[in-house]
Design an enzyme around this catalytic site. Structure first.
Site, mmCIF file in Angstrom:
data_model
loop_
_atom_site.group_PDB
_atom_site.id
_atom_site.type_symbol
_atom_site.label_atom_id
_atom_site.label_comp_id
_atom_site.label_asym_id
_atom_site.label_seq_id
_atom_site.Cartn_x
_atom_site.Cartn_y
_atom_site.Cartn_z
ATOM 1 N N CYS A 1 0.772 -1.531 0.006
ATOM 2 C CA CYS A 1 0.235 -0.217 -0.472
ATOM 3 C C CYS A 1 0.737 1.290 0.325
ATOM 4 C CB CYS A 1 -0.988 0.179 1.395
ATOM 5 S SG CYS A 1 -0.108 -0.305 2.813
ATOM 6 N N HIS B 1 -2.254 1.214 7.227
ATOM 7 C CA HIS B 1 -3.169 1.113 5.449
ATOM 8 C C HIS B 1 -3.498 2.356 4.671
ATOM 9 C CE1 HIS B 1 -3.819 -0.938 2.153
ATOM 10 N NE2 HIS B 1 -5.179 -0.502 2.226
ATOM 11 N N HIS C 1 -6.446 1.060 -4.094
ATOM 12 C CA HIS C 1 -5.092 0.571 -2.709
ATOM 13 C C HIS C 1 -4.739 -0.936 -3.236
ATOM 14 C CE1 HIS C 1 -8.067 -1.739 -0.440
ATOM 15 N NE2 HIS C 1 -8.807 -1.408 -1.099
#
Length: 189
Positions: A81, A133, A145
């Protein structure tokens, strides 16, 4: 296939809105008197921001389908990510970001979810750790993402219960150009 159609649709909307805006701007220039310099400066800043946001989101959508790889920093080998977000910002000449989602979460300006704009960063607690994240907001409660092992870069809704429960916040990253004042502006401050 579904993601590529969505990416094409989003890209078309971005490009169409940019060209429609440009036509409106041209007509306004032909029919109205010149704007005061402060207004012209504000309009130029908004156009520049729109162009940068379009560039950033287009770069992000160009990576749809790239495989996830923990610690990954290149499209060829896979991206995690934060590697994905760093690469998009670097390729868009926006900013050099730190390596981890946690470190990235300390950059830029904190913003409320109601104030999200395309290109803003959204953060989640996915590993029982805050800001573990990160993704890029695209608009309409959608973000892009690099999800997790076995996954590929994709677009998802922030309205899904999984993401709603884990939302940690959002940040707006100003480009290096926006954070540096021109010499004459520095003297007046």
């Amino acid at each position: 296939m579904k993601n590529s159609k969505l990416a094409y649709l989003l890209l078309s909307l971005i490009l169409f809105s940019g060209s429609a805006q440009s036509a409106d701007d041209k007509q306004a220039e032909q029919t109205s008197p010149p704007a005061p310099s402060a207004t012209a400066s504000a309009l130029a800043t908004l156009k520049n921001l729109r162009d940068k946001t379009s560039d950033l989101t287009i770069n992000a959508m160009g990576m749809l389908g790239i495989k996830y790889r923990r610690g990954g920093t290149t499209p060829e080998n896979g991206l995690d990510c934060s590697g994905f977000v760093r690469l998009v910002f670097k390729n868009s000449n926006e900013a050099e970001l730190p390596r981890t989602a946690k470190e990235i979460s300390k950059k830029g300006e904190q913003i409320e979810s109601k104030d999200l704009k395309p290109g803003d960063l959204v953060f989640y607690n996915t590993l029982r750790k805050s800001f573990s994240h990160v993704g890029i907001y695209l608009g309409d409660n959608q973000f892009i993402h690099a999800p997790s092992a076995g996954g590929k870069i994709r677009i998802e809704s922030m309205n899904l219960s999984y993401w709603k429960k884990r939302f940690n916040g959002a940040r707006r990253i100003a480009s290096e150009e926006q954070t540096t004042l021109p010499e004459q502006d520095k003297k007046s401050n």
